[in-house]
Design a protein around this motif. Sequence first.
Motif, PDB file in Angstrom:
ATOM      1  N   SER A 111     -10.213   4.497   8.237  1.00 53.64           N
ATOM      2  CA  SER A 111      -9.267   5.555   7.863  1.00 53.64           C
ATOM      3  C   SER A 111      -9.065   5.556   6.353  1.00 53.64           C
ATOM      4  CB  SER A 111      -7.923   5.336   8.558  1.00 53.64           C
ATOM      5  OG  SER A 111      -7.290   4.163   8.053  1.00 53.64           O
ATOM      6  N   ASN A 112      -8.464   6.618   5.847  1.00 54.52           N
ATOM      7  CA  ASN A 112      -8.208   6.705   4.409  1.00 54.52           C
ATOM      8  C   ASN A 112      -7.258   5.598   3.962  1.00 54.52           C
ATOM      9  OD1 ASN A 112      -8.431   8.239   1.838  1.00 54.52           O
ATOM     10  ND2 ASN A 112      -6.232   8.479   2.121  1.00 54.52           N
ATOM     11  N   GLU A 113      -6.270   5.294   4.781  1.00 54.82           N
ATOM     12  CA  GLU A 113      -5.322   4.226   4.465  1.00 54.82           C
ATOM     13  C   GLU A 113      -6.032   2.884   4.375  1.00 54.82           C
ATOM     14  OE1 GLU A 113      -2.109   2.847   7.309  1.00 54.82           O
ATOM     15  OE2 GLU A 113      -0.936   4.132   5.975  1.00 54.82           O
ATOM     16  N   GLU A 114      -6.940   2.636   5.305  1.00 52.32           N
ATOM     17  CA  GLU A 114      -7.706   1.385   5.281  1.00 52.32           C
ATOM     18  C   GLU A 114      -8.635   1.345   4.080  1.00 52.32           C
ATOM     19  OE1 GLU A 114      -8.134   0.306  10.023  1.00 52.32           O
ATOM     20  OE2 GLU A 114      -9.426   1.851   9.147  1.00 52.32           O
ATOM     21  N   ARG A 115      -9.208   2.483   3.739  1.00 51.51           N
ATOM     22  CA  ARG A 115     -10.109   2.570   2.578  1.00 51.51           C
ATOM     23  C   ARG A 115      -9.364   2.219   1.291  1.00 51.51           C
ATOM     24  NH1 ARG A 115     -14.762   5.620   1.040  1.00 51.51           N
ATOM     25  NH2 ARG A 115     -14.689   6.365  -1.099  1.00 51.51           N
ATOM     26  N   LEU A 116      -8.178   2.788   1.118  1.00 50.43           N
ATOM     27  CA  LEU A 116      -7.385   2.510  -0.081  1.00 50.43           C
ATOM     28  C   LEU A 116      -6.958   1.049  -0.126  1.00 50.43           C
ATOM     29  CD1 LEU A 116      -5.099   5.679  -0.400  1.00 50.43           C
ATOM     30  CD2 LEU A 116      -7.250   5.178  -1.558  1.00 50.43           C
ATOM     31  N   THR A 117      -6.581   0.524   1.020  1.00 48.02           N
ATOM     32  CA  THR A 117      -6.186  -0.885   1.076  1.00 48.02           C
ATOM     33  C   THR A 117      -7.352  -1.779   0.689  1.00 48.02           C
ATOM     34  OG1 THR A 117      -4.635  -0.367   2.867  1.00 48.02           O
ATOM     35  CG2 THR A 117      -5.218  -2.679   2.550  1.00 48.02           C
ATOM     36  N   LEU A 118      -8.529  -1.447   1.199  1.00 52.28           N
ATOM     37  CA  LEU A 118      -9.714  -2.238   0.874  1.00 52.28           C
ATOM     38  C   LEU A 118     -10.012  -2.187  -0.617  1.00 52.28           C
ATOM     39  CD1 LEU A 118     -12.053  -3.933   1.936  1.00 52.28           C
ATOM     40  CD2 LEU A 118     -13.309  -1.819   2.392  1.00 52.28           C
ATOM     41  N   LEU A 119      -9.939  -1.001  -1.210  1.00 48.82           N
ATOM     42  CA  LEU A 119     -10.179  -0.879  -2.645  1.00 48.82           C
ATOM     43  C   LEU A 119      -9.135  -1.636  -3.461  1.00 48.82           C
ATOM     44  CD1 LEU A 119     -11.239   2.873  -2.964  1.00 48.82           C
ATOM     45  CD2 LEU A 119     -12.658   0.888  -3.441  1.00 48.82           C
ATOM     46  N   ARG A 120      -7.907  -1.619  -2.988  1.00 53.85           N
ATOM     47  CA  ARG A 120      -6.836  -2.298  -3.728  1.00 53.85           C
ATOM     48  C   ARG A 120      -7.104  -3.792  -3.830  1.00 53.85           C
ATOM     49  NH1 ARG A 120      -0.528  -1.765  -2.024  1.00 53.85           N
ATOM     50  NH2 ARG A 120      -0.737   0.195  -3.150  1.00 53.85           N
ATOM     51  N   TYR A 121      -7.653  -4.378  -2.773  1.00 54.08           N
ATOM     52  CA  TYR A 121      -7.853  -5.828  -2.756  1.00 54.08           C
ATOM     53  C   TYR A 121      -9.280  -6.247  -3.099  1.00 54.08           C
ATOM     54  CZ  TYR A 121      -3.195  -6.349  -0.817  1.00 54.08           C
ATOM     55  OH  TYR A 121      -1.821  -6.331  -0.656  1.00 54.08           O
ATOM     56  N   THR A 122     -10.162  -5.282  -3.345  1.00 47.45           N
ATOM     57  CA  THR A 122     -11.541  -5.613  -3.714  1.00 47.45           C
ATOM     58  C   THR A 122     -11.616  -6.103  -5.152  1.00 47.45           C
ATOM     59  OG1 THR A 122     -12.591  -4.084  -2.151  1.00 47.45           O
ATOM     60  CG2 THR A 122     -13.831  -4.616  -4.133  1.00 47.45           C
ATOM     61  N   ASP A 123     -12.350  -7.148  -5.372  1.00 43.14           N
ATOM     62  CA  ASP A 123     -12.572  -7.655  -6.729  1.00 43.14           C
ATOM     63  C   ASP A 123     -13.804  -7.003  -7.352  1.00 43.14           C
ATOM     64  OD1 ASP A 123     -10.501  -9.870  -7.034  1.00 43.14           O
ATOM     65  OD2 ASP A 123     -11.465 -10.436  -5.145  1.00 43.14           O
ATOM     66  N   VAL A 124     -14.912  -6.961  -6.605  1.00 43.46           N
ATOM     67  CA  VAL A 124     -16.153  -6.377  -7.117  1.00 43.46           C
ATOM     68  C   VAL A 124     -16.695  -5.394  -6.089  1.00 43.46           C
ATOM     69  CG1 VAL A 124     -18.518  -6.814  -7.865  1.00 43.46           C
ATOM     70  CG2 VAL A 124     -16.714  -8.430  -8.471  1.00 43.46           C
ATOM     71  N   GLN A 125     -17.011  -4.207  -6.564  1.00 38.36           N
ATOM     72  CA  GLN A 125     -17.599  -3.161  -5.716  1.00 38.36           C
ATOM     73  C   GLN A 125     -19.094  -3.085  -6.020  1.00 38.36           C
ATOM     74  OE1 GLN A 125     -16.067  -0.916  -3.472  1.00 38.36           O
ATOM     75  NE2 GLN A 125     -18.119  -0.269  -3.006  1.00 38.36           N
ATOM     76  N   LEU A 126     -19.923  -3.244  -4.992  1.00 39.77           N
ATOM     77  CA  LEU A 126     -21.368  -3.133  -5.156  1.00 39.77           C
ATOM     78  C   LEU A 126     -21.794  -1.723  -4.759  1.00 39.77           C
ATOM     79  CD1 LEU A 126     -22.547  -6.534  -3.599  1.00 39.77           C
ATOM     80  CD2 LEU A 126     -21.964  -6.026  -5.983  1.00 39.77           C
ATOM     81  N   SER A 179      -0.708  -7.248   4.835  1.00 44.12           N
ATOM     82  CA  SER A 179      -0.780  -7.406   6.285  1.00 44.12           C
ATOM     83  C   SER A 179      -1.954  -6.603   6.844  1.00 44.12           C
ATOM     84  CB  SER A 179       0.523  -6.947   6.922  1.00 44.12           C
ATOM     85  OG  SER A 179       0.439  -7.009   8.326  1.00 44.12           O
ATOM     86  N   VAL A 180      -2.150  -5.387   6.306  1.00 39.70           N
ATOM     87  CA  VAL A 180      -3.228  -4.519   6.782  1.00 39.70           C
ATOM     88  C   VAL A 180      -4.595  -5.122   6.463  1.00 39.70           C
ATOM     89  CG1 VAL A 180      -4.333  -2.260   6.509  1.00 39.70           C
ATOM     90  CG2 VAL A 180      -1.853  -2.414   6.670  1.00 39.70           C
ATOM     91  N   ILE A 181      -4.765  -5.645   5.249  1.00 45.52           N
ATOM     92  CA  ILE A 181      -6.082  -6.172   4.860  1.00 45.52           C
ATOM     93  C   ILE A 181      -6.428  -7.409   5.683  1.00 45.52           C
ATOM     94  CG2 ILE A 181      -5.320  -7.697   2.979  1.00 45.52           C
ATOM     95  CD1 ILE A 181      -8.397  -5.422   2.880  1.00 45.52           C
ATOM     96  N   TYR A 182      -5.435  -8.245   5.981  1.00 42.02           N
ATOM     97  CA  TYR A 182      -5.697  -9.411   6.822  1.00 42.02           C
ATOM     98  C   TYR A 182      -6.128  -8.983   8.224  1.00 42.02           C
ATOM     99  CZ  TYR A 182      -4.228 -13.298   3.831  1.00 42.02           C
ATOM    100  OH  TYR A 182      -4.177 -14.245   2.840  1.00 42.02           O
TER     101      TYR A 182
END
Length: 412
Positions: free
Chosen positions: A300-315, A210-213
Amino acid sequence: MEELLEQDLTDKNIAILHPDLGIGGAEQLIINVALALQEKGANVIMYTPRFDPDRCFEDCSKLNIQVRGSLFPRSILGRFFALCAYIRMLLCALHVAFFAGGFDCILLDQVSFPIPILRCVNRNVVFYCHFPDKLLCTERTSWFKRLYRWVLDTLEEKTTGMARKVLVNSEFTKEVYHNAFPTLNTEPNVLYPCIIEKNFELPESFNGKSVIYEMLNIPKSQPLPKLVTSLNRYERKKNIGLAIRSFRALINYEGVDPDQYLLVIAGGYDNAVTENVEHYEELLQLAEGLTNIRFLRSISNEERLTLLRYTDVQLYTPENEHFGIVPVEAMYMGCIVLACNSGGPTESIVNGRTGFLLDADDVSQWGKKLHEIFQGQSPNKLLEILKTQAKERVEAKFSFNAFANQLAEYIQ
């Protein structure tokens, strides 16, 4: 990393000095230093000329932070930032040396200028060199700027050599240190930055999807696209434009459906920093015409972790980065990392096993690698193998426990 004996720093009083306790790789490392020393039983006080509780890492709440040296301005007429940082740290060091009480050890980073003052009252001074400052300031066009930087560069070299022990963040920085400071006989010790594993855990009740959307402004009725992410401060040296050009190269491949992919540019941003504001506008212009891109600032840190959790490739696009904690964090969270084949990432990433190291000036190579990862044979199987190997490497080499043991050994 070879096994280290458990070190006990119980009842040791340690002061840490840092110029600006904001949000960045250097700040994350120095906070981890403080937490590691506390974990080993030391009493730690952090001193800094600038600290904003609304613009810092959450772990700062676990530390005793005192602001000293803030009365002097950060710049003079929008210039002389380095000189002002030196003076602010000097004032901070004067307080620590003569008014804060005794310490068993004093550790500082980034600005070496106060070391002689600290050595007057304590021989156990440790300096953590993220990267020589003389190499970070390359604009020296006028005679005044060359003279100004020559004075600061000379002071940096002389004062760095006065520390009892010097630590660096990678073998790459160690080599640069020797080249930048040829008059020094000090042999630095490498202390790799780490991650605190428990800080990457989100509660089971947390609805990450829900957060990532919501973060990416995607209708919940649509499937989540493949996420390609860049996590860096909005600074030109971070080379974020390479991420945008690489993503454009991916979606321009024949047969690729652009709607299946989304590029997310996220990172530290401060309205008070002119470069952050200017570079953000530059990146918006570079991304003109791309509808599947999102710019997130100071998440925020929570948003950062959520983003990393759903990221496929990090540039990870900075070239000759001193170390770079983002690839380590991304590998731990299960992202495949594409990074420049230079600097610290060559020590954290095993090319082809935990990520990929690419030429910084070859956009087509980055686009092709993205295409291979997403469109190659058995892409899902490849993703899972790389993600597993990446996390295992972080746990073995960049864990908080290994970091704390090695740091405590140096302090002892």
